[in-house]
Design an enzyme around this catalytic site. Structure first.
Site, PDB file in Angstrom:
ATOM      1  N   ARG A 168       0.852  -1.206   0.000  1.00 48.48           N
ATOM      2  CA  ARG A 168       0.000   0.000   0.000  1.00 48.48           C
ATOM      3  C   ARG A 168       0.880   1.246   0.000  1.00 48.48           C
ATOM      4  NH1 ARG A 168      -5.336  -1.606   3.393  1.00 48.48           N
ATOM      5  NH2 ARG A 168      -6.493  -0.635   1.724  1.00 48.48           N
ATOM      6  N   GLN A 222      -1.268   2.891  -5.594  1.00 46.76           N
ATOM      7  CA  GLN A 222      -2.631   3.258  -5.163  1.00 46.76           C
ATOM      8  C   GLN A 222      -3.696   2.872  -6.191  1.00 46.76           C
ATOM      9  OE1 GLN A 222      -2.679   7.376  -3.984  1.00 46.76           O
ATOM     10  NE2 GLN A 222      -2.531   6.829  -1.824  1.00 46.76           N
ATOM     11  N   ASP A 259      -4.940  -0.656  -5.739  1.00 49.84           N
ATOM     12  CA  ASP A 259      -5.332  -1.037  -4.385  1.00 49.84           C
ATOM     13  C   ASP A 259      -6.796  -1.497  -4.333  1.00 49.84           C
ATOM     14  OD1 ASP A 259      -5.857  -1.282  -1.723  1.00 49.84           O
ATOM     15  OD2 ASP A 259      -4.949   0.625  -1.142  1.00 49.84           O
ATOM     16  N   SER A 312      -8.780  -1.192  -1.040  1.00 48.36           N
ATOM     17  CA  SER A 312      -9.406   0.123  -0.839  1.00 48.36           C
ATOM     18  C   SER A 312     -10.641   0.294  -1.707  1.00 48.36           C
ATOM     19  CB  SER A 312      -8.406   1.251  -1.149  1.00 48.36           C
ATOM     20  OG  SER A 312      -7.438   1.324  -0.144  1.00 48.36           O
ATOM     21  N   TYR A 344      -1.260  -0.230   8.992  1.00 44.65           N
ATOM     22  CA  TYR A 344      -2.310  -1.034   9.602  1.00 44.65           C
ATOM     23  C   TYR A 344      -2.238  -0.931  11.117  1.00 44.65           C
ATOM     24  CZ  TYR A 344      -3.083  -3.322   5.128  1.00 44.65           C
ATOM     25  OH  TYR A 344      -3.387  -3.584   3.813  1.00 44.65           O
TER      26      TYR A 344
HETATM   27  P1  NAD Z   1      -8.332  -2.538   7.818  1.00 51.53           P
HETATM   28  O1  NAD Z   1      -9.493  -2.981   7.018  1.00 51.53           O
HETATM   29  O2  NAD Z   1      -7.197  -3.476   8.046  1.00 51.53           O
HETATM   30  O3  NAD Z   1      -8.861  -2.074   9.263  1.00 51.53           O
HETATM   31  C1  NAD Z   1      -9.931  -1.176   9.396  1.00 51.53           C
HETATM   32  C2  NAD Z   1      -9.647  -0.225  10.528  1.00 51.53           C
HETATM   33  O4  NAD Z   1      -9.797  -0.890  11.779  1.00 51.53           O
HETATM   34  C3  NAD Z   1      -8.239   0.370  10.526  1.00 51.53           C
HETATM   35  O5  NAD Z   1      -8.335   1.771  10.428  1.00 51.53           O
HETATM   36  C4  NAD Z   1      -7.669  -0.087  11.875  1.00 51.53           C
HETATM   37  O6  NAD Z   1      -6.801   0.872  12.438  1.00 51.53           O
HETATM   38  C5  NAD Z   1      -8.917  -0.262  12.693  1.00 51.53           C
HETATM   39  N1  NAD Z   1      -8.767  -1.081  13.905  1.00 51.53           N
HETATM   40  C6  NAD Z   1      -8.052  -2.220  14.102  1.00 51.53           C
HETATM   41  N2  NAD Z   1      -8.177  -2.666  15.360  1.00 51.53           N
HETATM   42  C7  NAD Z   1      -9.014  -1.790  16.000  1.00 51.53           C
HETATM   43  C8  NAD Z   1      -9.526  -1.715  17.309  1.00 51.53           C
HETATM   44  N3  NAD Z   1      -9.214  -2.619  18.237  1.00 51.53           N
HETATM   45  N4  NAD Z   1     -10.352  -0.668  17.596  1.00 51.53           N
HETATM   46  C9  NAD Z   1     -10.678   0.252  16.660  1.00 51.53           C
HETATM   47  N5  NAD Z   1     -10.213   0.232  15.410  1.00 51.53           N
HETATM   48  C10 NAD Z   1      -9.398  -0.778  15.072  1.00 51.53           C
HETATM   49  O7  NAD Z   1      -7.737  -1.193   7.269  1.00 51.53           O
HETATM   50  P2  NAD Z   1      -7.777  -0.565   5.810  1.00 51.53           P
HETATM   51  O8  NAD Z   1      -8.988   0.255   5.675  1.00 51.53           O
HETATM   52  O9  NAD Z   1      -7.547  -1.622   4.791  1.00 51.53           O
HETATM   53  O10 NAD Z   1      -6.509   0.393   5.817  1.00 51.53           O
HETATM   54  C11 NAD Z   1      -5.848   0.802   6.969  1.00 51.53           C
HETATM   55  C12 NAD Z   1      -4.843   1.864   6.617  1.00 51.53           C
HETATM   56  O11 NAD Z   1      -3.938   1.419   5.611  1.00 51.53           O
HETATM   57  C13 NAD Z   1      -5.397   3.120   5.990  1.00 51.53           C
HETATM   58  O12 NAD Z   1      -6.183   3.911   6.727  1.00 51.53           O
HETATM   59  C14 NAD Z   1      -4.084   3.733   5.544  1.00 51.53           C
HETATM   60  O13 NAD Z   1      -3.365   4.282   6.588  1.00 51.53           O
HETATM   61  C15 NAD Z   1      -3.403   2.550   4.986  1.00 51.53           C
HETATM   62  N6  NAD Z   1      -3.632   2.595   3.548  1.00 51.53           N
HETATM   63  C16 NAD Z   1      -2.653   3.093   2.759  1.00 51.53           C
HETATM   64  C17 NAD Z   1      -2.856   3.205   1.382  1.00 51.53           C
HETATM   65  C18 NAD Z   1      -1.801   3.750   0.484  1.00 51.53           C
HETATM   66  O14 NAD Z   1      -0.958   4.476   0.902  1.00 51.53           O
HETATM   67  N7  NAD Z   1      -1.835   3.406  -0.776  1.00 51.53           N
HETATM   68  C19 NAD Z   1      -4.051   2.761   0.822  1.00 51.53           C
HETATM   69  C20 NAD Z   1      -5.031   2.270   1.663  1.00 51.53           C
HETATM   70  C21 NAD Z   1      -4.807   2.179   3.021  1.00 51.53           C
END
Ligand code: NAD
Length: 377
Positions: free
Chosen positions: A118, A123, A126, A129, A225
């Site tokens: 990621r 992007q 992804d 996402s 993450y």
């Molecule tokens: P995910 O589906 O793995 O998790 C969903 C959310 O649950 C996350 O925000 C995580 O912090 C939260 N979470 C985990 N345990 C928790 C708890 N006990 N209580 C409350 N919340 C909790 O996450 P995702 O949506 O696939 O992506 C997470 C992060 O990855 C993004 O927000 C971003 O920082 C990063 N990301 C980066 C890119 C990029 O740069 N290309 C693209 C997408 C996502």
């Protein structure tokens, strides 16, 4: 070089890995594009729409040099792939060890969309996402639909209606989209995440960041993450959250930690304390649920609270889910194909990161660990 696309066979899967707009691009790049007849039907894409852009419909969906899929392939589908073929799809590298082993044994070079790093450069590829965007939007609508109350504030001749309050747990891609969706419908929104970096993103959507006094600095781990919380941290979080949950009309929970069961955030006692008629939409149902009472794939009522545990929400909106996914796949293919020929450069961190099996072995570290050291593939 032939790119082929089968009809998805997994139960309830309505998406397709290629849409005509992307098929046209591939045909223009001198690729032979073949789809199994009816592959796009469930996403409202008839065979004729593919034929019009130069793709061929045939019963050869798994016969390509490159095979594009959405859902995890079945053992039967893997058996029909050519040795040396490239397979791209959601291959669940951390949670489907049998599939990884079978693909390695079949001599398939497989790329898991979930494993694409990621990073900014990737992007456009992804798919986690793009599909989480669909799921988050859909979850917001389900909450509104299930709640026996209005979301927006209304001032009418018959009196004023207070807006609904919604709590979103986990503010990753799906959670942020859920916040935006319920906000547009007029709800008052609060959200919580263990990664403090998202506070600003939550506030920029007009929601309030819930501060829990967990004595936790931050729980961000590698790759952006969340890390797994300790047992004591989780216990404390559940207790503190119960006090917030009892005051809201709807909870949309999306918390996840890659490769692990979903963290338990909403215990039965918290559900009991909610107002009668309240709603919980548990997007984590597929990985065990964020709510203790969730039943995957079911909508149930417990303690007068409706608890929805939807499975594969992106598939419930197959048209846009497919077109976003197909564009993700196309961006990945751009890295692999040069002048109509396959050129796999494993020095490229995106291809190296996404590759799950090659040369008869499981090469993705997480998939190898999941498959167990005792299974040399
Ligand atoms: P995910 O589906 O793995 O998790 C969903 C959310 O649950 C996350 O925000 C995580 O912090 C939260 N979470 C985990 N345990 C928790 C708890 N006990 N209580 C409350 N919340 C909790 O996450 P995702 O949506 O696939 O992506 C997470 C992060 O990855 C993004 O927000 C971003 O920082 C990063 N990301 C980066 C890119 C990029 O740069 N290309 C693209 C997408 C996502």
């Amino acid at each position: 070089m032939k790119v082929s696309v089968p009809r998805e066979t997994a139960q309830g899967e309505r998406r397709v890995a290629l849409v005509p707009e992307v098929a046209q691009r591939l045909v223009g790049d001198e690729l032979e594009v073949v789809l199994e007849s009816g592959a796009g039907e469930q996403a409202h894409l008839p065979d004729s729409a593919y034929e019009e852009v130069g793709a061929r419909m045939a019963d050869e969906g798994l016969s390509g040099d490159v095979v594009l899929k959405v859902a995890l392939p079945s053992a039967d589908e893997i058996g029909r792939l050519r040795q040396g073929a490239v397979l791209i799809g959601f291959l669940q590298p951390l949670t489907a060890p049998d599939t990884a082993r079978a693909l390695a044994e079949a001599g398939v070079t497989s790329f898991a969309m979930e494993a694409i790093p990621r990073i900014t450069r990737a992007q456009s590829m992804d798919a986690l996402s793009s599909q989480a965007t669909v799921a988050g939007y859909r979850a917001g609508l389900i909450a509104a639909q299930q709640l026996p109350r209005f979301f927006p504030m209304l001032t009418t001749a018959a009196g004023t209606v207070r807006p609904a309050t919604v709590l979103v747990l986990g503010a990753g891609v799906a959670g942020l989209q859920a916040i935006a969706t319920v906000k547009r419908l007029g709800a008052v929104v609060q959200a919580f995440d263990v990664r403090s970096a998202v506070k600003e993103q939550i506030e920029s959507l007009g929601a309030r960041f819930v501060e829990l006094d967990m004595g936790l600095e931050d729980a961000e781990a590698a790759g952006g993450y969340a890390r797994q919380l300790t047992d004591e941290e989780q216990q404390r979080q559940r207790e503190l959250l119960a006090d917030v949950i009892e005051k809201v009309d709807a909870v949309i929970s999306t918390a996840a930690v890659p490769g692990r069961p979903a963290p338990l955030l909403v215990i039965e006692d918290a559900v009991k304390r909610m107002k009668p008629g309240s709603v919980i939409v548990d997007l984590a149902a597929e990985t065990g649920g964020n709510c203790e009472l969730t039943e995957a794939g079911e909508t149930i009522v417990r303690h007068d609270v409706t608890i929805v545990g939807p499975l594969n929400l992106p598939s419930s909106m197959p048209d846009h889910a497919s077109s976003l996914y197909a564009r993700n796949v196309q961006s990945l293919l751009d890295l692999m194909v040069d002048e109509g020929r396959l050129e796999l450069d494993f020095d490229d961190e995106v291809l190296a990161g996404a590759c799950m099996t090659r040369d008869g072995e499981i090469v993705h570290e997480g998939a190898r660990n999941a498959a167990g050291a005792t299974h040399p593939a």
